[in-house]
Write a protein that holds these residues in place. Structure first.
Motif, short mmCIF file in Angstrom:
data_model
loop_
_atom_site.label_atom_id
_atom_site.label_comp_id
_atom_site.label_asym_id
_atom_site.label_seq_id
_atom_site.Cartn_x
_atom_site.Cartn_y
_atom_site.Cartn_z
N ALA A 174 -30.20 -29.31 5.76
CA ALA A 174 -30.58 -30.54 6.33
C ALA A 174 -30.27 -31.68 6.00
CB ALA A 174 -32.42 -30.37 6.26
N ILE A 175 -29.97 -31.92 4.83
CA ILE A 175 -29.32 -33.07 4.27
C ILE A 175 -28.11 -33.42 5.11
CG2 ILE A 175 -28.48 -34.00 2.58
CD1 ILE A 175 -30.59 -33.63 1.11
N GLU A 176 -26.89 -32.00 5.00
CA GLU A 176 -25.79 -32.50 5.75
C GLU A 176 -25.83 -32.43 7.12
OE1 GLU A 176 -22.51 -32.57 4.34
OE2 GLU A 176 -24.08 -32.05 2.06
N GLU A 177 -26.87 -32.29 7.58
CA GLU A 177 -27.24 -32.63 9.45
C GLU A 177 -27.81 -33.65 9.49
OE1 GLU A 177 -27.95 -31.90 13.27
OE2 GLU A 177 -26.54 -30.93 11.85
N LEU A 178 -28.10 -34.56 9.06
CA LEU A 178 -29.09 -35.46 8.69
C LEU A 178 -27.59 -36.42 8.76
CD1 LEU A 178 -32.29 -35.10 6.98
CD2 LEU A 178 -32.18 -35.92 9.69
N LEU A 179 -26.67 -36.31 7.90
CA LEU A 179 -26.04 -36.84 7.29
C LEU A 179 -24.82 -37.23 8.73
CD1 LEU A 179 -24.69 -35.66 4.12
CD2 LEU A 179 -25.70 -38.86 4.66
N ALA A 192 -17.61 -39.28 16.23
CA ALA A 192 -16.87 -38.50 15.63
C ALA A 192 -17.81 -37.07 15.98
CB ALA A 192 -15.72 -38.77 14.83
N ASN A 193 -18.73 -37.82 15.05
CA ASN A 193 -19.62 -36.49 14.43
C ASN A 193 -20.53 -35.78 15.34
OD1 ASN A 193 -19.14 -36.32 12.06
ND2 ASN A 193 -20.43 -38.26 10.78
N ARG A 194 -20.56 -36.64 16.47
CA ARG A 194 -21.16 -35.83 17.89
C ARG A 194 -20.57 -34.83 18.88
NH1 ARG A 194 -26.62 -38.62 19.40
NH2 ARG A 194 -26.85 -39.62 16.54
N ASP A 195 -19.06 -34.71 18.45
CA ASP A 195 -18.05 -34.09 19.12
C ASP A 195 -18.29 -33.18 19.87
OD1 ASP A 195 -15.24 -33.35 20.59
OD2 ASP A 195 -14.65 -34.31 19.01
N GLU A 196 -18.03 -32.67 20.77
CA GLU A 196 -19.04 -30.81 21.67
C GLU A 196 -18.15 -30.20 21.01
OE1 GLU A 196 -17.87 -33.97 24.56
OE2 GLU A 196 -19.39 -34.12 23.12
N ARG A 197 -16.76 -30.83 20.96
CA ARG A 197 -15.91 -29.86 21.19
C ARG A 197 -16.08 -28.60 19.30
NH1 ARG A 197 -11.10 -33.82 21.86
NH2 ARG A 197 -12.22 -34.33 20.53
N VAL A 198 -16.46 -29.89 18.96
CA VAL A 198 -16.65 -29.24 16.92
C VAL A 198 -17.98 -28.93 16.68
CG1 VAL A 198 -16.33 -30.12 14.52
CG2 VAL A 198 -14.97 -31.10 16.39
N PHE A 199 -19.21 -29.77 17.56
CA PHE A 199 -20.64 -29.42 16.73
C PHE A 199 -21.27 -29.12 18.07
CE2 PHE A 199 -18.84 -32.47 14.89
CZ PHE A 199 -18.90 -32.28 12.78
N PRO A 200 -21.46 -27.13 18.61
CA PRO A 200 -22.86 -27.80 19.87
C PRO A 200 -23.71 -28.22 19.54
CG PRO A 200 -21.81 -25.24 18.34
CD PRO A 200 -21.84 -26.64 17.15
N PHE A 201 -24.27 -28.46 20.83
CA PHE A 201 -25.52 -29.34 20.97
C PHE A 201 -25.39 -30.39 19.34
CE2 PHE A 201 -27.15 -24.89 21.18
CZ PHE A 201 -27.17 -24.86 22.10
N PRO A 202 -24.32 -31.33 20.07
CA PRO A 202 -24.67 -32.31 18.94
C PRO A 202 -25.40 -33.92 18.92
CG PRO A 202 -23.04 -32.24 20.97
CD PRO A 202 -24.04 -31.22 20.95
N GLU A 203 -26.13 -33.21 20.45
CA GLU A 203 -27.00 -34.33 20.82
C GLU A 203 -28.57 -34.23 19.79
OE1 GLU A 203 -26.06 -37.75 21.21
OE2 GLU A 203 -24.47 -37.00 21.92
N SER A 204 -28.40 -32.69 19.45
CA SER A 204 -30.22 -32.74 18.74
C SER A 204 -29.74 -32.92 17.48
CB SER A 204 -29.96 -31.32 19.45
OG SER A 204 -29.75 -31.14 20.99
N LEU A 205 -30.87 -32.55 16.54
CA LEU A 205 -31.05 -32.42 15.01
C LEU A 205 -31.13 -31.39 14.94
CD1 LEU A 205 -31.01 -33.95 12.10
CD2 LEU A 205 -33.16 -33.64 13.15
N VAL A 206 -30.36 -30.36 14.52
CA VAL A 206 -30.59 -28.86 13.98
C VAL A 206 -30.02 -28.85 12.61
CG1 VAL A 206 -29.57 -26.19 14.41
CG2 VAL A 206 -28.95 -28.66 16.25
N LEU A 207 -31.35 -28.48 11.88
CA LEU A 207 -31.50 -28.77 10.43
C LEU A 207 -31.38 -27.19 9.27
CD1 LEU A 207 -35.67 -30.06 9.88
CD2 LEU A 207 -32.84 -31.12 9.95
N GLU A 225 -28.52 -38.21 -4.79
CA GLU A 225 -30.10 -38.73 -4.96
C GLU A 225 -30.81 -38.34 -3.42
OE1 GLU A 225 -29.45 -42.71 -6.16
OE2 GLU A 225 -27.22 -42.54 -6.23
N LEU A 226 -30.12 -38.06 -2.56
CA LEU A 226 -31.19 -37.26 -1.63
C LEU A 226 -31.48 -36.48 -2.00
CD1 LEU A 226 -28.24 -38.15 1.30
CD2 LEU A 226 -30.20 -39.57 0.92
N GLN A 227 -31.04 -35.11 -2.80
CA GLN A 227 -31.84 -33.90 -2.76
C GLN A 227 -32.83 -35.08 -3.21
OE1 GLN A 227 -28.60 -31.98 -4.12
NE2 GLN A 227 -27.64 -31.86 -2.48
N VAL A 228 -32.89 -35.07 -4.55
CA VAL A 228 -33.87 -35.38 -5.66
C VAL A 228 -35.07 -36.10 -4.34
CG1 VAL A 228 -34.06 -36.52 -6.94
CG2 VAL A 228 -32.22 -35.48 -7.55
#
Length: 402
Positions: free
Chosen positions: A270-275, A314-329, A355-358
């Motif tokens: 989830a943290i990676e997805e939030l990032l 770039a983190n919303r590039d639909e060629r790399v990330f399916p459903f890029p505009e959605s938060l997929v935890l 620090e984010l995990q903790v």
């Protein structure tokens, strides 16, 4: 260079965390698009993931050339983010020794202890609470200052200097310059003390480091000051803002906080997805200048052209990330660029993740029914800062769980 009509090159919303939809439209038209900067000069805007990785990793795109083209901007004498190889290689070799995954994991007990004390106090004092004041600010400043051996009594001053560097529009040029000079003087004195009486901290290790190949004998005083200041500021302000921003995002999306509290095994994913999903900055980051003609995303970038990489886009590039505009935890594959890529990949990425995990893990475990204690319209967002964030994040809860 031909140019499109004027685009909001720094067009990420500066008052919230939404990504301007113009970037998606630009990317679908061309992942490398000509734009006109506010000063009237032309540049290339990169919004595609593959093209962003190329710019961030290919040495023909120079940070040093771009840094030298920033008239009027506050400049440090030495700043690792403004360097190209071989100077950058040598500086980073020293700094990277302190930020290996193994060394950062050795810090976990200290980070957990610091976070536990803050959460204990927050729970004891009861709801409502300002998460920025109670956790998001004090945890990163405690961790980075302990890592550098900054005495507790000096941390308030450091926090003030850092704010001046990153929220330039709120300070006069003289105040920003004074903050730089004050931090330089402070670190110079601290380095001399660590040379004479080293401790178990990063600054001591850097002050006494010898180059592995024995050619340069370690870092000089000016290099240490510049490196130390850059790492201190980057290690504090960005992590503090992301603790706040990631928590706010989960709380503002219906059911996501409760879902993650019920499934703690998803925390790392989830943290990676939030990032990926939450833009960390309010602009396109550090520009680069092409030093030769080079093909990029099907267009020819000429030597001397400025290139801007919009990593959040770039983190919303639909060629790399399916459903890029959605938060997929539970997104299984997440090669996001939140920490950059290539030689300027964030040195403190391992520490920031820890620090984010903790912090998020502690909040989720202790406050599974955490919620916002103020309407979203009442929240005040930082303006004119190079990092996005809230001044306060009021939260409340109905029960706790350990």
């Amino acid at each position: 260079m031909t140019t499109t009509p004027p685009l909001p090159v720094a067009g990420f919303s500066r008052e919230r965390l939404e990504l301007d939809p113009a970037y998606g439209r630009i990317r679908r038209g061309s992942p490398v698009a000509p734009v006109r900067l506010p000063d009237g000069t032309g540049a290339w805007l990169v919004t595609g993931w593959e093209e962003a990785r190329q710019v961030l990793s290919d040495p023909v795109f120079s940070r040093a050339r771009a840094a030298g083209r920033s008239p009027g901007a506050p400049r440090r004498e030495i700043f690792i983010a403004d360097m190209d190889p071989p100077e950058h290689t040598r500086m980073r070799r020293h700094a990277a020794r302190a930020f290996t995954h193994r060394r950062v994991q050795e810090l976990r007990p200290r980070v957990e202890e610091a976070a536990g004390r803050l959460l204990d106090a927050m729970e004891h004092d009861g709801a409502p609470a300002d998460l920025v004041e109670r956790l998001a600010l004090p945890l990163p400043v405690t961790v980075i200052c302990e890592l550098f051996g900054v005495p507790p009594g000096d941390r308030t001053r450091f926090q003030r200097w850092s704010e001046a560097f990153l929220t330039i529009s709120a300070y006069s040029p003289a105040e920003v310059r004074d903050a730089h000079e004050a931090l330089d003087a402070y670190l110079g004195d601290l380095i001399e003390r660590r040379r004479a009486d080293p401790g178990d901290d990063l600054l001591s290790a850097l002050a006494h480091a010898d180059d592995e190949d024995g050619e340069d004998g370690g870092l000089g005083p000016g290099e240490l000051v510049g490196l130390g200041a850059g790492l201190l500021v980057a290690g504090y302000e960005t992590t503090a803002s992301q603790i706040t921003n990631l928590t706010y995002t989960l709380l503002s999306l219906d059911g996501e906080w409760a879902r993650l509290a019920d499934r703690p095994e998803l925390l790392s994913t989830a943290i990676e997805e939030l990032l990926r999903f939450v833009p960390p900055g309010s602009d396109t980051g550090m520009p680069r200048v092409a030093t030769v003609d080079v093909e990029l995303g099907g267009v020819l970038v000429r030597s001397g052209d400025t290139v801007l990489v919009a990593r959040p886009a770039a983190n919303r590039d639909e060629r790399v990330f399916p459903f890029p505009e959605s938060l997929v935890l539970d997104r299984p594959d997440n090669p996001h660029l939140a920490f950059g890529h290539g030689i300027h990949h964030c040195l403190g990425a391992h520490l920031a993740r820890l620090e984010l995990q903790v912090s998020l893990g502690g909040l989720l475990g202790r406050f599974p029914r955490l919620r916002l204690a103020a309407p979203e319209s009442a929240l005040q967002w930082k303006a004119g800062s190079s990092v996005r964030g809230l001044y306060q994040l009021p939260v409340t809860w109905t029960d706790t769980r350990r």
